[in-house]
Motif scaffolding. Structure first.
Motif, PDB file in Angstrom:
ATOM      1  N   LYS A 148       9.184 -38.313   4.847  1.00  0.00           N
ATOM      2  CA  LYS A 148       8.416 -36.850   4.159  1.00  0.00           C
ATOM      3  C   LYS A 148       7.276 -37.226   3.413  1.00  0.00           C
ATOM      4  O   LYS A 148       6.065 -36.461   3.681  1.00  0.00           O
ATOM      5  CB  LYS A 148       8.991 -36.958   2.144  1.00  0.00           C
ATOM      6  N   SER A 149       7.104 -38.786   2.877  1.00  0.00           N
ATOM      7  CA  SER A 149       5.203 -38.722   2.930  1.00  0.00           C
ATOM      8  C   SER A 149       4.346 -39.001   4.496  1.00  0.00           C
ATOM      9  O   SER A 149       3.779 -39.163   4.082  1.00  0.00           O
ATOM     10  CB  SER A 149       5.583 -40.606   2.288  1.00  0.00           C
ATOM     11  N   VAL A 150       5.258 -39.535   5.579  1.00  0.00           N
ATOM     12  CA  VAL A 150       4.199 -39.154   6.885  1.00  0.00           C
ATOM     13  C   VAL A 150       3.738 -37.583   6.746  1.00  0.00           C
ATOM     14  O   VAL A 150       2.557 -37.251   6.930  1.00  0.00           O
ATOM     15  CB  VAL A 150       5.123 -39.936   7.406  1.00  0.00           C
ATOM     16  N   ALA A 151       4.606 -37.084   6.759  1.00  0.00           N
ATOM     17  CA  ALA A 151       4.155 -35.260   6.450  1.00  0.00           C
ATOM     18  C   ALA A 151       3.586 -34.826   5.497  1.00  0.00           C
ATOM     19  O   ALA A 151       2.606 -34.203   5.560  1.00  0.00           O
ATOM     20  CB  ALA A 151       5.311 -33.844   5.862  1.00  0.00           C
ATOM     21  N   GLY A 152       3.632 -35.422   4.429  1.00  0.00           N
ATOM     22  CA  GLY A 152       2.650 -35.344   3.352  1.00  0.00           C
ATOM     23  C   GLY A 152       3.006 -33.110   2.061  1.00  0.00           C
ATOM     24  O   GLY A 152       3.989 -33.308   3.049  1.00  0.00           O
ATOM     25  N   ILE A 153       2.909 -34.010   0.921  1.00  0.00           N
ATOM     26  CA  ILE A 153       3.596 -32.657   0.159  1.00  0.00           C
ATOM     27  C   ILE A 153       2.894 -30.898   0.944  1.00  0.00           C
ATOM     28  O   ILE A 153       3.784 -29.990   0.158  1.00  0.00           O
ATOM     29  CB  ILE A 153       3.475 -32.724  -1.098  1.00  0.00           C
ATOM     30  N   PHE A 154       1.160 -30.902   0.826  1.00  0.00           N
ATOM     31  CA  PHE A 154       0.851 -29.984   1.493  1.00  0.00           C
ATOM     32  C   PHE A 154       1.414 -29.135   2.725  1.00  0.00           C
ATOM     33  O   PHE A 154       0.825 -28.240   3.516  1.00  0.00           O
ATOM     34  CB  PHE A 154      -0.570 -29.749   1.167  1.00  0.00           C
ATOM     35  N   SER A 155       2.146 -29.670   3.675  1.00  0.00           N
ATOM     36  CA  SER A 155       2.210 -29.698   4.940  1.00  0.00           C
ATOM     37  C   SER A 155       3.319 -28.460   4.603  1.00  0.00           C
ATOM     38  O   SER A 155       3.890 -28.108   4.188  1.00  0.00           O
ATOM     39  CB  SER A 155       3.196 -30.446   5.602  1.00  0.00           C
ATOM     40  N   GLY A 203      -0.426 -19.401   1.436  1.00  0.00           N
ATOM     41  CA  GLY A 203      -0.254 -20.483   1.678  1.00  0.00           C
ATOM     42  C   GLY A 203       1.291 -20.819   3.069  1.00  0.00           C
ATOM     43  O   GLY A 203       2.456 -20.418   1.492  1.00  0.00           O
ATOM     44  N   THR A 204       1.126 -21.215   3.179  1.00  0.00           N
ATOM     45  CA  THR A 204       2.126 -21.839   4.131  1.00  0.00           C
ATOM     46  C   THR A 204       1.743 -23.115   4.801  1.00  0.00           C
ATOM     47  O   THR A 204       3.192 -23.274   5.357  1.00  0.00           O
ATOM     48  CB  THR A 204       2.087 -21.122   5.839  1.00  0.00           C
ATOM     49  N   GLY A 205       1.258 -23.992   4.467  1.00  0.00           N
ATOM     50  CA  GLY A 205       0.717 -25.456   4.542  1.00  0.00           C
ATOM     51  C   GLY A 205       0.230 -25.667   5.877  1.00  0.00           C
ATOM     52  O   GLY A 205       0.893 -24.668   6.938  1.00  0.00           O
ATOM     53  N   THR A 206      -0.621 -27.533   5.893  1.00  0.00           N
ATOM     54  CA  THR A 206      -0.821 -28.001   7.125  1.00  0.00           C
ATOM     55  C   THR A 206       0.351 -28.170   8.042  1.00  0.00           C
ATOM     56  O   THR A 206       1.455 -28.443   7.468  1.00  0.00           O
ATOM     57  CB  THR A 206      -1.283 -29.260   6.377  1.00  0.00           C
ATOM     58  N   VAL A 207       0.388 -28.062   9.820  1.00  0.00           N
ATOM     59  CA  VAL A 207       1.055 -28.050  10.069  1.00  0.00           C
ATOM     60  C   VAL A 207       1.028 -29.551  11.040  1.00  0.00           C
ATOM     61  O   VAL A 207      -0.105 -29.955  10.940  1.00  0.00           O
ATOM     62  CB  VAL A 207       0.619 -27.092  11.372  1.00  0.00           C
ATOM     63  N   LEU A 208       1.603 -30.124  11.234  1.00  0.00           N
ATOM     64  CA  LEU A 208       1.997 -31.423  11.550  1.00  0.00           C
ATOM     65  C   LEU A 208       1.403 -31.916  12.657  1.00  0.00           C
ATOM     66  O   LEU A 208       1.555 -30.963  13.437  1.00  0.00           O
ATOM     67  CB  LEU A 208       3.389 -31.702  11.370  1.00  0.00           C
ATOM     68  N   SER A 214       0.613 -34.613  16.373  1.00  0.00           N
ATOM     69  CA  SER A 214       1.657 -34.987  16.897  1.00  0.00           C
ATOM     70  C   SER A 214       2.114 -36.594  16.927  1.00  0.00           C
ATOM     71  O   SER A 214       3.180 -36.643  16.370  1.00  0.00           O
ATOM     72  CB  SER A 214       1.058 -35.207  19.152  1.00  0.00           C
ATOM     73  N   THR A 215       0.962 -37.111  16.139  1.00  0.00           N
ATOM     74  CA  THR A 215       1.388 -38.550  15.582  1.00  0.00           C
ATOM     75  C   THR A 215       2.399 -38.158  14.771  1.00  0.00           C
ATOM     76  O   THR A 215       3.199 -39.289  14.004  1.00  0.00           O
ATOM     77  CB  THR A 215       0.131 -39.490  15.518  1.00  0.00           C
ATOM     78  N   GLN A 216       1.868 -37.227  13.656  1.00  0.00           N
ATOM     79  CA  GLN A 216       3.069 -36.971  12.620  1.00  0.00           C
ATOM     80  C   GLN A 216       3.911 -36.872  12.511  1.00  0.00           C
ATOM     81  O   GLN A 216       5.543 -37.687  11.875  1.00  0.00           O
ATOM     82  CB  GLN A 216       1.905 -36.606  10.771  1.00  0.00           C
ATOM     83  N   ARG A 217       4.179 -36.022  13.624  1.00  0.00           N
ATOM     84  CA  ARG A 217       5.347 -35.228  14.066  1.00  0.00           C
ATOM     85  C   ARG A 217       6.421 -36.181  14.788  1.00  0.00           C
ATOM     86  O   ARG A 217       7.838 -36.813  14.665  1.00  0.00           O
ATOM     87  CB  ARG A 217       5.680 -33.849  15.137  1.00  0.00           C
ATOM     88  N   SER A 218       5.860 -37.546  15.468  1.00  0.00           N
ATOM     89  CA  SER A 218       6.383 -38.702  16.140  1.00  0.00           C
ATOM     90  C   SER A 218       7.204 -39.714  14.603  1.00  0.00           C
ATOM     91  O   SER A 218       8.132 -39.992  15.285  1.00  0.00           O
ATOM     92  CB  SER A 218       6.108 -39.519  17.413  1.00  0.00           C
TER      93      SER A 218
END
Length: 320
Positions: A171-178, A90-95, A97-101
């Protein structure tokens, strides 16, 4: 005649006292002699006391016990396997480019300089109030400084709450599973894990000191001291790891809530994180107890081999 009667009256008491002292010393001498005889038992008697099973038998018993435990308790074993897989993979989902910005944009809007300034103002007001108050009294100047300190504290809490809300929105933009959520959870677990190991090491150091001091006043060998110390270390690390797991579980919901997930996402992440923490702690404890058991068994097998060799040498001397 009076002196003779007094001597005859006290004679049984004196004889009884001397007899008690003699019997007590005789019992102590018999105990020490029997203890030395037990310690100096023949190799045949010591070999009969050991009578250890073979390594293959021990491994077979461990494997069969593990299989039987898995069949009797499928739910805890499944929970452990789920946590082990989650901890390893379990490493999480990668953000994206939109989420990162979006995440960087919200994080850059947090005014850290303002938080630092209001925190500094509050500390200055607190020091002014603390320096002006007495032991049990507070004059007009003290009340004025206290009122200023409370006002600046309210401002500081409001600024911090605003900053925390913006961080939570990011953080809500990234998500808890990120990767951010999983990384923050991992960091939190390992922080508590290090605290638990430090507690166990510190407690073991004190136990080694006091047990060594007690050993000097007792007639016990270094092997007995090492065995007791090993059991104490295992107990300390067990308590430290269990404490680590409980503290991590209690602090986990605060991390999840900061990412503003849905109810289903929060419960799913909580279950996976708890299972991963449980699997990590259980694996560490299994490894420690297994290593300790293997060490004791290996030392006993070496002693058994030496006793067999000594018995064979004595048999050859008797034949010669």
């Amino acid at each position: 005649q009076r002196h003779r009667k007094l001597h005859q009256t006290n004679a049984p008491t004196y004889n009884h006292t001397y007899l008690s002292i003699y019997l007590s010393n005789a019992q102590k001498m018999h105990y020490s002699t029997s203890r030395r005889n037990n310690n100096r038992a023949s190799p045949q008697a010591q070999l009969a006391l050991l009578n250890l099973p073979s390594t293959t038998t021990v491994l077979s018993n461990v494997f069969n016990g593990t299989v039987n435990f898995t069949k009797r308790h499928p739910i805890p074993v499944s929970f452990y396997l789920l946590g082990l897989i989650t901890a390893l993979l379990g490493t999480g989902t990668v953000l994206t480019s939109t989420q990162r910005s979006q995440y960087n944009e919200i994080m850059n809007s947090v005014d850290t300089e303002l938080e630092y300034r209001v925190s500094r103002d509050y500390q200055e007001a607190y020091q002014a109030w603390y320096g002006s108050k007495g032991w049990f009294t507070c004059d007009g100047m003290c009340e004025r400084n206290k009122r200023i300190m409370e006002e600046r504290k309210i401002v500081m809490e409001e600024v911090r709450a605003e900053g925390n809300n913006r961080v939570s929105d990011a953080k809500s933009v990234a998500g808890i599973f990120s990767t951010l959520g999983v990384g923050e959870t991992r960091d939190s677990f390992w922080e508590y894990f290090n605290r638990g190991t430090k507690f166990a090491k510190r407690q073991s150091m004190w136990d080694a000191l006091f047990m060594g001091m007690r050993k000097m006043g007792r007639d016990e060998s270094w092997g007995e001291y090492a065995l007791k110390m090993m059991m104490q270390v295992l107990m300390n690390f067990t308590f430290g790891m269990i404490m680590t797991l409980f503290i991590f579980v209690f602090s986990l919901w605060g991390i999840i809530r900061s990412y503003q997930p849905s109810l289903f996402e929060g419960l799913a992440f909580f279950l996976l994180a708890v299972s991963a923490g449980f699997a990590t702690v259980a694996t560490v404890l299994f490894g420690m107890f297994g290593t300790a058991g293997a060490t004791v068994f290996g030392v006993a097998k070496i002693a058994e081999a030496q006793l067999r060799l000594q018995q064979e040498q004595q048999g050859r001397l008797h034949r010669d």
